[in-house]
Scaffold this motif. Structure first.
Motif, PDB file in Angstrom:
ATOM      1  N   ASN A   1      -6.765   3.070  -1.516  1.00 21.91           N
ATOM      2  CA  ASN A   1      -5.993   4.210  -2.010  1.00 21.91           C
ATOM      3  C   ASN A   1      -5.435   3.975  -3.416  1.00 21.91           C
ATOM      4  OD1 ASN A   1      -4.256   2.247  -0.771  1.00 21.91           O
ATOM      5  ND2 ASN A   1      -2.561   3.706  -0.874  1.00 21.91           N
TER       6      ASN A   1
ATOM      7  N   GLY B   1       0.811  -1.205   0.000  1.00 25.77           N
ATOM      8  CA  GLY B   1       0.000   0.000   0.000  1.00 25.77           C
ATOM      9  C   GLY B   1       0.848   1.260   0.000  1.00 25.77           C
TER      10      GLY B   1
ATOM     11  N   ASN C   1      -7.696  -4.820  -2.539  1.00 28.84           N
ATOM     12  CA  ASN C   1      -7.381  -4.747  -1.114  1.00 28.84           C
ATOM     13  C   ASN C   1      -6.885  -3.376  -0.657  1.00 28.84           C
ATOM     14  OD1 ASN C   1      -7.836  -7.371   0.122  1.00 28.84           O
ATOM     15  ND2 ASN C   1      -6.274  -8.152  -1.277  1.00 28.84           N
ATOM     16  N   HIS C   2      -6.818  -2.401  -1.575  1.00 25.12           N
ATOM     17  CA  HIS C   2      -6.230  -1.111  -1.233  1.00 25.12           C
ATOM     18  C   HIS C   2      -7.120   0.029  -1.734  1.00 25.12           C
ATOM     19  CE1 HIS C   2      -2.390  -2.907   0.037  1.00 25.12           C
ATOM     20  NE2 HIS C   2      -2.555  -3.735  -0.986  1.00 25.12           N
TER      21      HIS C   2
END
Length: 344
Positions: free
Chosen positions: A319, A217, A316-317
């Motif tokens: 951002n 991330g 899963n992120h």
């Protein structure tokens, strides 16, 4: 339409014939595409000395592709999906709409064992003229390899008179899903290792990854590191890293990726509407069968792959750029590979 002589049998897969489609432009450059895996099999063109070269690294025949898949998958020239790159097994994935994905050691890679790379695609349309092209299609059923939604995909391979290879993907789904497609072609433009090629990558940062190459991330700035190719330089510095398997975050400018061989005079410039490119340049390629060029199995750093795509593990992120394809919307991925000759 392209005449039947431009389609030849290349092999057989699960009882179905595999065909090779050959597209030729007015300067005698030939683009070859396989119906198995919507695979970029070859690009044959003349270099600055008039020598004929195939710049796409891969097996010589379909037996080689099949043996490679069983021994060690390199995904030579394949269309990759439904999700290119890695997705990590996390609680949010298991509790969400990707609950059926298959994971190996906590990682789902390149759409699964029988992803789009391992399917027979339909020839939808063939065209000749100034820009010969072929459109291939595939219908991916709901929950195939664990992905939700019945997904309809088309890919258009075209070859211009100026030696531009364009690959365009479109897709729609009847329910919300995730999607991240790419082509996995490997390039070698010259006589020897790609470490002697010049390369430019207009990326100021890369994704930080863990020991499984899963993004954390976070981002790492490339300036002053061995990953800094913002200005063109020899790829020899990748020897410090033992090769590349790295996601570069691309600046949204023209020709984000460039590759040049002084030996052949061939320059490749890549432009994409995707936010990133996973660049893979292994130290060795362990061919399971005879490659088209025997040198590729004998030298270090025989090829480089530019996987233009969304970020790995984006589901899963929050951002990261979204990989969600909503019901009724159209996914569009366009990448062009422009081949030019430099005489000096």
């Amino acid at each position: 339409m392209i005449a039947a002589e431009h389609i030849s049998e290349f092999g057989e897969f699960n009882g179905e014939k595999v065909h090779c489609i050959s597209l030729k432009n007015k300067v005698d450059t030939v683009l070859r595409v396989l119906t198995w895996g919507a695979t970029w099999h070859a690009l044959e063109l003349n270099d600055k000395n008039g020598t004929r070269r195939d710049v796409i690294v891969g097996p010589k025949n379909f037996k080689g592709y099949q043996q490679q898949t069983k021994k060690q998958a390199y995904f030579f020239g394949n269309t990759i999906g439904r999700y290119a790159g890695r997705i990590a097994e996390r609680k949010e994935i298991r509790n969400g709409n990707l609950a059926s994905l298959e994971f190996e050691n906590g990682v789902h890679l390149h759409g699964g064992l029988n992803g789009l790379h391992n399917k027979i695609w339909e020839i939808v349309e063939l065209n000749s003229g100034e820009e010969p092209s072929v459109i291939l299609g595939f219908e991916s059923a709901n929950l195939e390899e664990g992905y939700p939604g019945n997904l309809s995909i088309k890919v258009n391979f075209s070859l211009s008179a100026q030696n531009r290879v364009s690959i365009s993907y479109t897709a729609t789904s009847d329910s919300d899903t995730v999607l991240n497609l790419t082509n996995h072609a490997y390039f070698n433009l010259g006589d020897n290792s790609v470490e002697h090629h010049a390369c430019q990558i207009t990326a100021k940062k890369i994704l930080e990854t863990d020991e499984k190459l899963i993004p954390t991330g976070n981002f790492i700035l490339t300036a002053g590191t061995a990953y800094d190719f913002y200005k063109s330089k020899e790829l020899s510095q990748i020897k410090q890293l033992g090769g590349l398997d790295t996601c570069f975050v691309l600046d949204q400018v023209s020709s984000q990726l460039k590759l040049f061989s002084k030996a052949s005079g061939i320059k490749l410039e890549i432009e994409t509407n995707q936010p990133a490119a996973v660049i893979f340049a292994p130290k060795h390629i362990a061919f399971a069968s005879e490659p088209k060029n025997h040198l590729w199995s004998e030298i270090e750093y025989p090829a480089i792959c530019f996987e233009t795509q969304n970020f790995p593990d984006a589901p899963n992120h929050p951002n990261f750029p979204s990989s969600i394809l909503k019901k009724g919307e159209t996914y569009r991925h366009e990448t062009s590979f422009n081949f030019n000759l430099i005489q000096k």
